[in-house]
Design a protein around this motif. Sequence first.
Motif, PDB file in Angstrom:
ATOM      1  N   ALA A 295       0.995  -1.184  -0.098  1.00 12.52           N
ATOM      2  CA  ALA A 295      -0.107  -0.071   0.043  1.00 12.52           C
ATOM      3  C   ALA A 295       0.794   1.122  -0.116  1.00 12.52           C
ATOM      4  O   ALA A 295       0.546   2.241  -0.387  1.00 12.52           O
TER       5      ALA A 295
ATOM      6  N   ARG B 115       2.153   2.187  -3.395  1.00 11.48           N
ATOM      7  CA  ARG B 115       1.301   2.875  -4.229  1.00 11.48           C
ATOM      8  C   ARG B 115       1.326   4.190  -3.778  1.00 11.48           C
ATOM      9  O   ARG B 115       1.242   5.213  -4.766  1.00 11.48           O
ATOM     10  N   ASP B 116       1.296   4.605  -2.440  1.00 10.99           N
ATOM     11  CA  ASP B 116       1.248   6.106  -2.106  1.00 10.99           C
ATOM     12  C   ASP B 116       2.802   6.643  -2.653  1.00 10.99           C
ATOM     13  O   ASP B 116       2.587   7.827  -3.177  1.00 10.99           O
TER      14      ASP B 116
ATOM     15  N   ASN C 163       1.803   4.247   5.508  1.00  3.90           N
ATOM     16  CA  ASN C 163       2.305   3.278   4.688  1.00  3.90           C
ATOM     17  C   ASN C 163       3.556   3.553   3.948  1.00  3.90           C
ATOM     18  O   ASN C 163       4.460   2.619   3.480  1.00  3.90           O
TER      19      ASN C 163
ATOM     20  N   ALA D 148      -4.386  -1.159   3.625  1.00  3.04           N
ATOM     21  CA  ALA D 148      -4.036  -2.268   2.524  1.00  3.04           C
ATOM     22  C   ALA D 148      -5.166  -3.121   2.318  1.00  3.04           C
ATOM     23  O   ALA D 148      -6.116  -3.137   2.865  1.00  3.04           O
ATOM     24  N   SER D 149      -5.311  -3.697   1.215  1.00  2.00           N
ATOM     25  CA  SER D 149      -6.123  -4.579   0.671  1.00  2.00           C
ATOM     26  C   SER D 149      -5.434  -6.129   0.959  1.00  2.00           C
ATOM     27  O   SER D 149      -4.568  -6.337   1.237  1.00  2.00           O
TER      28      SER D 149
ATOM     29  N   ASP E  74      -2.776  -6.983  -1.320  1.00  2.00           N
ATOM     30  CA  ASP E  74      -1.694  -6.453  -0.709  1.00  2.00           C
ATOM     31  C   ASP E  74      -1.040  -7.470   0.314  1.00  2.00           C
ATOM     32  O   ASP E  74       0.245  -7.550   0.482  1.00  2.00           O
TER      33      ASP E  74
END
Length: 177
Positions: free
Chosen positions: A46, A49-50, A60, A121-122, A125
Amino acid sequence: TVGSKSGVCISVTAIGRAPMANIKRRSAAKVGDIIMVTGKLGASAAGLRDVLAGKLSTRNAKIHLMPEAQVQEGEWLGAQPEVHAMCDISDGIASDLQHIIDKSKKSAVISEQNIPIARGASFQDAICGGEDYQLLFTVDKRKADELAQRFEEQFGKPLYKIGRVVRPNYDCYNIGC
């Protein structure tokens, strides 16, 4: 390192010593072992991605940019005889657990709802994202709860039970990416 535009590649190798009794090999998982992790997963994925979105100050993103290896936790777990197999989660649990069950010639049953997912997060992830550097290990089922209690007393954080080791049946392991 997988490539370099400048032609420069630097490789670092660390060598150390540990008592043989404290070495936990990926090949040592036993049928019936509980599969555990030392922390929540997916924060680094995550965070990547950020970072790619230019958001460098998120929680994150900071975790991704400055990961913390679980060195003390690994040394402590390594000294526990009820811990059988162990590795760090550098490639995501889908990949790293596969290494343990392949090397141990076993299978695994994972409880998806027990996967500890980091805030922001997913599920994807948590199982496929790497660089979390938490520890993934198997522990004798008769001693798992006691180990978790002692770990929390020692480090002030919980262990998470995510599944169990079973006899070889490669239809059981199905959390892959």
